[in-house]
Design an enzyme around this catalytic site. Structure first.
Site, PDB file in Angstrom:
ATOM      1  N   ALA A   1      -7.880   0.723  -1.452  1.00  0.00           N
ATOM      2  CA  ALA A   1      -7.390   1.660  -0.446  1.00  0.00           C
ATOM      3  C   ALA A   1      -7.310   3.042  -1.412  1.00  0.00           C
ATOM      4  CB  ALA A   1      -6.086   1.167   0.012  1.00  0.00           C
TER       5      ALA A   1
ATOM      6  N   LYS B   1     -17.155  -5.840   0.086  1.00  0.00           N
ATOM      7  CA  LYS B   1     -16.815  -4.249   0.347  1.00  0.00           C
ATOM      8  C   LYS B   1     -17.991  -3.588  -0.540  1.00  0.00           C
ATOM      9  CE  LYS B   1     -12.538  -2.961   2.510  1.00  0.00           C
ATOM     10  NZ  LYS B   1     -11.499  -2.128   2.270  1.00  0.00           N
TER      11      LYS B   1
HETATM   12  P1  NAD Z   1      -6.540  -4.011  -4.166  1.00  0.00           P
HETATM   13  O1  NAD Z   1      -6.195  -5.348  -4.690  1.00  0.00           O
HETATM   14  O2  NAD Z   1      -7.762  -3.419  -3.972  1.00  0.00           O
HETATM   15  O3  NAD Z   1      -5.419  -2.878  -5.173  1.00  0.00           O
HETATM   16  C1  NAD Z   1      -4.401  -3.331  -5.623  1.00  0.00           C
HETATM   17  C2  NAD Z   1      -3.621  -2.321  -6.339  1.00  0.00           C
HETATM   18  O4  NAD Z   1      -2.308  -2.467  -6.643  1.00  0.00           O
HETATM   19  C3  NAD Z   1      -4.470  -1.824  -7.695  1.00  0.00           C
HETATM   20  O5  NAD Z   1      -4.237  -0.579  -8.036  1.00  0.00           O
HETATM   21  C4  NAD Z   1      -3.559  -2.893  -8.560  1.00  0.00           C
HETATM   22  O6  NAD Z   1      -3.472  -2.270 -10.098  1.00  0.00           O
HETATM   23  C5  NAD Z   1      -2.172  -2.566  -8.044  1.00  0.00           C
HETATM   24  N1  NAD Z   1      -1.120  -3.574  -8.244  1.00  0.00           N
HETATM   25  C6  NAD Z   1      -0.987  -5.008  -8.138  1.00  0.00           C
HETATM   26  N2  NAD Z   1      -0.012  -5.443  -8.503  1.00  0.00           N
HETATM   27  C7  NAD Z   1       0.764  -4.422  -8.834  1.00  0.00           C
HETATM   28  C8  NAD Z   1       1.929  -4.383  -9.601  1.00  0.00           C
HETATM   29  N3  NAD Z   1       2.727  -5.653  -9.850  1.00  0.00           N
HETATM   30  N4  NAD Z   1       2.624  -3.273 -10.231  1.00  0.00           N
HETATM   31  C9  NAD Z   1       1.590  -2.095 -10.068  1.00  0.00           C
HETATM   32  N5  NAD Z   1       0.577  -2.073  -9.383  1.00  0.00           N
HETATM   33  C10 NAD Z   1       0.089  -3.053  -9.065  1.00  0.00           C
HETATM   34  O7  NAD Z   1      -5.983  -3.756  -2.949  1.00  0.00           O
HETATM   35  P2  NAD Z   1      -6.001  -2.525  -1.583  1.00  0.00           P
HETATM   36  O8  NAD Z   1      -6.950  -2.961  -0.764  1.00  0.00           O
HETATM   37  O9  NAD Z   1      -6.341  -1.354  -2.379  1.00  0.00           O
HETATM   38  O10 NAD Z   1      -4.723  -2.578  -0.861  1.00  0.00           O
HETATM   39  C11 NAD Z   1      -3.583  -2.064  -1.460  1.00  0.00           C
HETATM   40  C12 NAD Z   1      -2.542  -1.879  -0.357  1.00  0.00           C
HETATM   41  O11 NAD Z   1      -2.905  -1.143   0.715  1.00  0.00           O
HETATM   42  C13 NAD Z   1      -2.175  -3.278   0.327  1.00  0.00           C
HETATM   43  O12 NAD Z   1      -0.524  -3.119   0.472  1.00  0.00           O
HETATM   44  C14 NAD Z   1      -2.801  -3.187   1.501  1.00  0.00           C
HETATM   45  O13 NAD Z   1      -2.270  -3.986   2.602  1.00  0.00           O
HETATM   46  C15 NAD Z   1      -2.922  -1.765   1.731  1.00  0.00           C
HETATM   47  N6  NAD Z   1      -3.839  -1.242   2.898  1.00  0.00           N
HETATM   48  C16 NAD Z   1      -3.583  -0.683   4.176  1.00  0.00           C
HETATM   49  C17 NAD Z   1      -4.540  -0.181   4.732  1.00  0.00           C
HETATM   50  C18 NAD Z   1      -4.165   0.438   5.979  1.00  0.00           C
HETATM   51  O14 NAD Z   1      -5.048   0.696   6.807  1.00  0.00           O
HETATM   52  N7  NAD Z   1      -3.018   0.825   6.275  1.00  0.00           N
HETATM   53  C19 NAD Z   1      -5.761  -0.249   4.518  1.00  0.00           C
HETATM   54  C20 NAD Z   1      -6.396  -1.046   3.195  1.00  0.00           C
HETATM   55  C21 NAD Z   1      -5.198  -1.397   2.409  1.00  0.00           C
END
Ligand code: NAD
Length: 287
Positions: free
Chosen positions: A137, A73
């Site tokens: 996200a 991305k």
């Molecule tokens: P990412 O890996 O880019 O970011 C992960 C985030 O979680 C970071 O802010 C990290 O610091 C935090 N994190 C990770 N482990 C942690 C912990 N143990 N305690 C506290 N914070 C923690 O992931 P992303 O792509 O941003 O996705 C995040 C969530 O959003 C996921 O569950 C993903 O499935 C969901 N998502 C949903 C959609 C949708 O269309 N509904 C789209 C994108 C992502």
């Protein structure tokens, strides 16, 4: 299965790795068939070392466009001709549109989230929201919310590399939009309580609550949640995370990540076809 595929059909790709688990090909192809649009959507396993060649191939072969997911991305932005203001602020693109050889990068995740709020009747424009998370996200949501007119966004995350990247996005939001964004350490529970108390929406955008962290929640003290707070979770598997269970028990309106996922797909299809995807039909077909 479409039986009318002929030489006029165009290809839309999805470039990511890993990607075989994705629901997007099924969702997108259901819509193209329903709307009788001559497009086919296929997932390609693309690692970052192959990304430049794949974008060249997209251009050379005249694909209509492509979705882009992890790990591509951010890196893909350098190969595109134009970026939307949201992509410039986020630094990440999840959708490429090929318009007569000009490749434009969009980010539809934040658009999907904001639309899911609107469709649920949640009014956040001109108000404050609290956002838990600083990854892909959360970045997309923060930027789109700021561009759409949310007045202030308080972001909480653990101190990791995502925190540092979000701190830069916060600066870009404050420099380029009318929204006031701030980032805080997730451990600062006093600040978290204060910011949630002033917010109309609490948005959770980390992986805590889905496998392997299913059953966990970043909020464990239910007294942070008041009944007129709207609590949303980007996670859609499980449909109701621990956080949403807690919020529902407190009387909050809750939204899971299904709406965000469907509406971000809707935004992509609008970009590629100019048409409105039949969201209710997709929901019914996807189960
Ligand atoms: P990412 O890996 O880019 O970011 C992960 C985030 O979680 C970071 O802010 C990290 O610091 C935090 N994190 C990770 N482990 C942690 C912990 N143990 N305690 C506290 N914070 C923690 O992931 P992303 O792509 O941003 O996705 C995040 C969530 O959003 C996921 O569950 C993903 O499935 C969901 N998502 C949903 C959609 C949708 O269309 N509904 C789209 C994108 C992502």
């Amino acid at each position: 299965m479409r039986e009318n595929i002929d030489g006029h059909f165009l290809l839309i790709g999805l470039m990511a790795y890993p990607i075989r688990h994705s629901l997007s090909p099924k969702m997108q192809n259901i819509i193209y068939a329903k709307l009788d649009i001559p497009y086919v959507y296929l997932a390609f396993e693309v690692t970052q070392d192959k990304l430049a060649d794949c974008v060249k191939g997209l251009r050379a072969m005249g694909l209509r466009g492509s979705a882009v997911s992890m790990p591509n991305k951010q890196a893909v932005c350098q190969y595109l001709d134009k970026l939307t203001p949201a992509v410039e602020l986020i630094g990440a693109c999840n959708t490429i549109s090929n318009d007569d050889g000009i490749l434009t990068g969009y980010n539809t995740d934040g658009m999907g989230y904001m639309r899911s709020l609107k469709e649920a009747g949640v009014k956040v424009i001109g108000q404050k929201m609290t956002l838990l998370g600083a990854g892909g996200a959360a970045s997309a949501i923060a930027v789109q919310a700021a561009l759409d007119g949310v007045k202030s966004i308080s972001i909480f995350n653990q101190q990791d590399e995502c925190y540092d990247k979000m701190a830069q996005i916060v600066k870009r939001i404050n420099d380029n939009t009318d929204c006031q964004a701030r980032i805080y350490d997730l451990n600062d529970q006093t600040k978290l309580r204060q910011e949630i108390a002033e917010s109309v929406v609490l948005c959770h955008a980390t992986g805590v609550g889905m496998k392997p962290l299913e059953g966990q929640s970043l909020i464990t003290d239910a007294s942070l949640l008041r009944p007129d707070l709207v609590v949303t979770d980007c996670i859609y598997s499980p449909r109701k995370t621990k956080l949403l269970e807690l919020a529902q028990a407190q009387g909050c309106k809750i939204l899971n990540g299904i709406g965000m996922m469907l509406w971000q797909g809707h935004a992509q299809i609008k970009i590629w076809t100019g048409q409105d995807a039949p969201i209710d039909y997709v929901k019914e077909k996807m189960g």
